[in-house]
Write an enzyme that holds these catalytic residues in place. Structure first.
Site, short mmCIF file in Angstrom:
data_model
loop_
_atom_site.label_atom_id
_atom_site.label_comp_id
_atom_site.label_asym_id
_atom_site.label_seq_id
_atom_site.Cartn_x
_atom_site.Cartn_y
_atom_site.Cartn_z
N LYS A 174 0.82 -1.21 0.00
CA LYS A 174 0.00 0.00 0.00
C LYS A 174 0.85 1.25 0.00
CE LYS A 174 -4.44 -1.62 1.19
NZ LYS A 174 -5.49 -1.85 2.14
N LYS A 222 -11.66 -10.53 -10.02
CA LYS A 222 -12.47 -10.75 -8.83
C LYS A 222 -13.63 -9.76 -8.80
CE LYS A 222 -11.79 -10.73 -3.95
NZ LYS A 222 -10.99 -10.35 -2.82
N LYS A 243 -16.41 -3.70 -6.43
CA LYS A 243 -17.15 -2.47 -6.73
C LYS A 243 -16.30 -1.48 -7.51
CE LYS A 243 -18.40 -1.87 -2.51
NZ LYS A 243 -18.45 -3.13 -1.80
#
Ligand code: TRP
Length: 352
Positions: free
Chosen positions: A114, A203, A206
């Protein structure tokens, strides 16, 4: 009678729960309520590590709380709460931070990935803002888990490293200050990975856009439409990759077909899914039948949840009361652990 195992898990607040979230985690959480003493948390404090909008975070946290209840988390048997309503955990987080090695934290894969992403992949780019919250994330997770003296944590593979860290922190506390925390085990439950029906190479998520996910509370027509237009494969039935494996159980249909079969089975229609898989390999499967059956199964499963959700939202004041009641329950559990931990670590008690 042996004590029931304490289960704890957390989910990120998002305004829309997808069938990917449901089959990938929440369905298992619902089942675990039958055998275990469960505590589930909407982790709004963890979500704050991304730059966020205050109003959106509050909205998403409440929506996720409602979604969990509608999906079958039963507040009569289970404690389900929003993380920021339990300040005891944040305090424990500080205490545990003093038992956590900075080296271990900076070696966490999620932190490395990240922070690299925030830096735009350019190592050494110091202009990007990488918050210390990103580094601290796993300490807060350990505090979540240990505050409830948890035995087992159902999470995906990607959380194994964080769980290992939590065990290390528990061990260090216990050996330095006397036993308090069980070392939480990871529960790798049989969960279902759901792919995007519009692009089964990815996958369900959203972030890919509305075509790529199905909401758990989505309208019937919309669910049917998305299943009807699901990408299957370009080859002939029975000709997917892996179709010629020796052992029939090792055979894999195309990703799009596998995804539909997976969804059908996850809705409780394992026998139909098995039959349709056989039909696929014998070249007799009609895709419209598979799609029709899968859509029916999804609509039947989610209809009840959609009604329950509407009912919860209709009674807004009850909902606020429920959030409060759950917070009180969670605070009293975490508070008990915290008082013991404070005492063991030589801290003063705040006046009551
Ligand atoms: N880190 C977890 C995730 O991203 C969420 C989480 C926060 C969690 N606290 C937890 C999971 C405690 C299990 C236990 O999925």
């Amino acid at each position: 009678m042996p004590q029931r195992k304490r289960i704890y898990s957390g989910i990120q607040p998002t305004a829309v729960m997808t069938i990917g979230n449901y089959f990938g985690a929440v369905q298992n959480w619902v089942r675990l309520q039958d055998e275990c003493d469960c505590v589930y948390c909407v982790v709004d404090l963890h979500a704050m590590i991304a730059t966020h909008d205050a109003g959106e975070l509050r909205y998403a946290s409440k929506e996720m709380f409602v979604s969990l209840l509608a999906a079958g988390i039963d507040p009569d048997r289970t404690t389900v709460y929003i993380q920021s309503t339990v300040p005891e955990q944040t305090e424990l987080c500080w205490m545990l931070a003093t038992l956590t090695s900075l080296g271990d934290l900076s070696r966490m894969t999620q932190f490395k990935e990240k922070s690299a992403l925030l830096k735009g992949g350019h190592a050494g780019d110091e202009s990007a803002f990488v918050s210390a919250g990103l580094l601290f994330y796993p300490v807060l997770q350990a505090a979540d888990i240990l505050a409830y003296r948890t035995d087992c944590v159902p999470v995906g593979q990607d959380q194994s490293q964080h769980l290992e860290l939590s065990r290390g922190i528990a061990r260090r506390f216990n050996s330095r200050f006397g036993y308090l925390f069980p070392e939480p085990e990871t529960l790798h439950a049989p969960i279902t990975k759901v792919l995007s029906t519009a692009d089964p190479s990815r996958k369900m998520s959203k972030s890919l856009g509305p075509r790529h996910y199905i909401g758990l509370f989505e309208e019937e027509d919309s669910i049917r439409k998305k299943i009807r237009s699901a990408v299957t494969d370009s080859g002939r039935p029975g000709q997917g990759a892996g179709a010629d494996a020796e052992d029939p159980r090792d055979r894999r249909a195309s990703p799009g077909i596998e995804n539909l079969l997976t969804l059908l089975a996850a809705c409780g229609h394992e026998d139909d899914a098995r039959q349709m898989r056989e039909d696929y390999f014998s070249g007799t499967l009609r895709y419209v039948n598979l799609k029709g059956l899968t859509a029916d199964a999804l609509v039947a499963l989610t209809g009840e949840m959609r009604d329950r959700r509407a009912e919860i939202l209709r009674r807004e004041t009850d909902l606020d009361g429920r959030i409060k009641a759950m917070a009180e329950r969670a605070r009293s559990m975490a508070g008990e652990t915290l008082a013991l931990a404070r005492d063991k670590m030589g801290m003063f008690s705040p006046p009551t």
